[in-house]
Design a protein around this motif. Structure first.
Motif, mmCIF file in Angstrom:
data_model
loop_
_atom_site.group_PDB
_atom_site.id
_atom_site.type_symbol
_atom_site.label_atom_id
_atom_site.label_comp_id
_atom_site.label_asym_id
_atom_site.label_seq_id
_atom_site.Cartn_x
_atom_site.Cartn_y
_atom_site.Cartn_z
ATOM 1 N N ALA A 52 -8.551 9.159 -4.605
ATOM 2 C CA ALA A 52 -9.941 8.901 -5.008
ATOM 3 C C ALA A 52 -10.043 8.651 -6.518
ATOM 4 O O ALA A 52 -10.893 7.871 -6.968
ATOM 5 N N ILE B 184 -10.300 2.134 -10.762
ATOM 6 C CA ILE B 184 -10.353 0.708 -10.421
ATOM 7 C C ILE B 184 -11.801 0.211 -10.410
ATOM 8 O O ILE B 184 -12.092 -0.896 -10.863
ATOM 9 N N GLU B 185 -12.700 1.066 -9.939
ATOM 10 C CA GLU B 185 -14.121 0.677 -9.931
ATOM 11 C C GLU B 185 -14.596 0.357 -11.354
ATOM 12 O O GLU B 185 -15.340 -0.600 -11.571
ATOM 13 N N ARG C 267 -7.835 7.187 -8.418
ATOM 14 C CA ARG C 267 -7.396 5.794 -8.620
ATOM 15 C C ARG C 267 -8.540 4.840 -8.263
ATOM 16 O O ARG C 267 -8.818 3.879 -8.976
ATOM 17 N N ASP C 268 -9.245 5.117 -7.156
ATOM 18 C CA ASP C 268 -10.372 4.266 -6.755
ATOM 19 C C ASP C 268 -11.435 4.250 -7.853
ATOM 20 O O ASP C 268 -12.021 3.212 -8.152
ATOM 21 N N SER D 153 0.830 -1.219 0.000
ATOM 22 C CA SER D 153 0.000 0.000 0.000
ATOM 23 C C SER D 153 0.860 1.263 0.000
ATOM 24 O O SER D 153 0.323 2.376 -0.015
ATOM 25 N N ASP E 159 -9.035 -5.373 -8.138
ATOM 26 C CA ASP E 159 -8.492 -4.177 -7.456
ATOM 27 C C ASP E 159 -7.104 -3.792 -7.980
ATOM 28 O O ASP E 159 -6.368 -3.051 -7.346
#
Ligand SMILES: Cc1cc2nc3c(=O)[nH]c(=O)nc-3n(C[C@H](O)[C@H](O)[C@H](O)COP(=O)(O)O)c2cc1C
Length: 189
Positions: free
Chosen positions: A53, A59-60, A55-56, A18, A90
């Motif tokens: 956010a 990935i979503e 990157r999230d 991480s 992920d």
């Protein structure tokens, strides 16, 4: 590291710690990656670096593609498809996901292959520089099922298309070295 050692050390990494990657490191990698050759020196690449956010959100979108991967089961086999589906869920926890876009170029002298080769040269520079910095990365095919959503998630401006996606971070795996074909040359004497 010697160039040959970097070439040998580079493998596609699909599991990451991480630990974030310093923005200054990414900047430097991009600076040197863009020393790549390009068709008519067009330098068609632009990097869209998604962290946090953003990157999230990327990935979503990519995670939605796991449902389509079964289409490849005949070609890749169930194990490879399962592995890929886990990775796409992920992106191996990569702290940074990077889209590389190019403009649509309406010039009969510049075909799409040359644009892709130029971006490929730049992407390979990026992967090698990442390796040299102790980072891991993997190039990804842009999943066509969600191409439009990815343009939005990477905030790619109108008139450009996504050519490549890379995941980047500190490796949390020692990737298996993939065999190389050796029958790759015809010598014409
Ligand atoms: C153009 C291109 C597209 C790729 N697309 C994917 C992909 O969609 N998913 C993936 O897991 N790996 C992808 N890869 C990584 C390849 O699977 C990997 O480079 C190959 O298996 C050789 O392994 P190595 O990179 O560890 O030497 C891609 C690589 C390239 C150059």
């Amino acid at each position: 590291m010697e160039l040959k050692d970097v070439l040998r050390a580079r493998h596609s990494v699909r599991a990451f710690t991480s630990a974030p990657v310093d923005e200054s490191v990414v900047r430097e990698i991009i600076e040197y990656a863009t020393l790549a050759p390009s068709t008519f020196n067009l330098q068609p690449w632009h990097f869209h670096v998604a962290t946090g956010a953003s990157r999230d959100a990327v990935i979503e979108v990519i995670a939605q593609t796991t449902q389509y991967l079964q289409e490849y089961v005949d070609k890749l086999g169930p194990e490879a498809v399962d592995r890929e589906a886990r990775f796409y869920a992920d992106l191996g926890g990569a702290p940074a996901v990077i889209g590389v876009s190019s403009p649509f170029i309406e010039n009969p002298l510049v075909d799409h292959t040359n644009i892709c080769l130029s971006i490929g040269a730049c992407v390979e520079n990026f992967l090698l520089l990442a390796t040299e910095r102790g980072l891991g990365a993997c190039n990804l095919t842009v999943p066509h099922w969600v191409a439009a959503e990815l343009l939005r998630a990477f905030d790619v401006p109108e008139g450009r298309e996504l050519i490549s996606i890379m995941v980047l971070g500190y490796p949390d795996e020692q990737p298996v070295e993939q065999e190389r074909s050796t029958d790759v040359v015809t010598w014409l004497r």
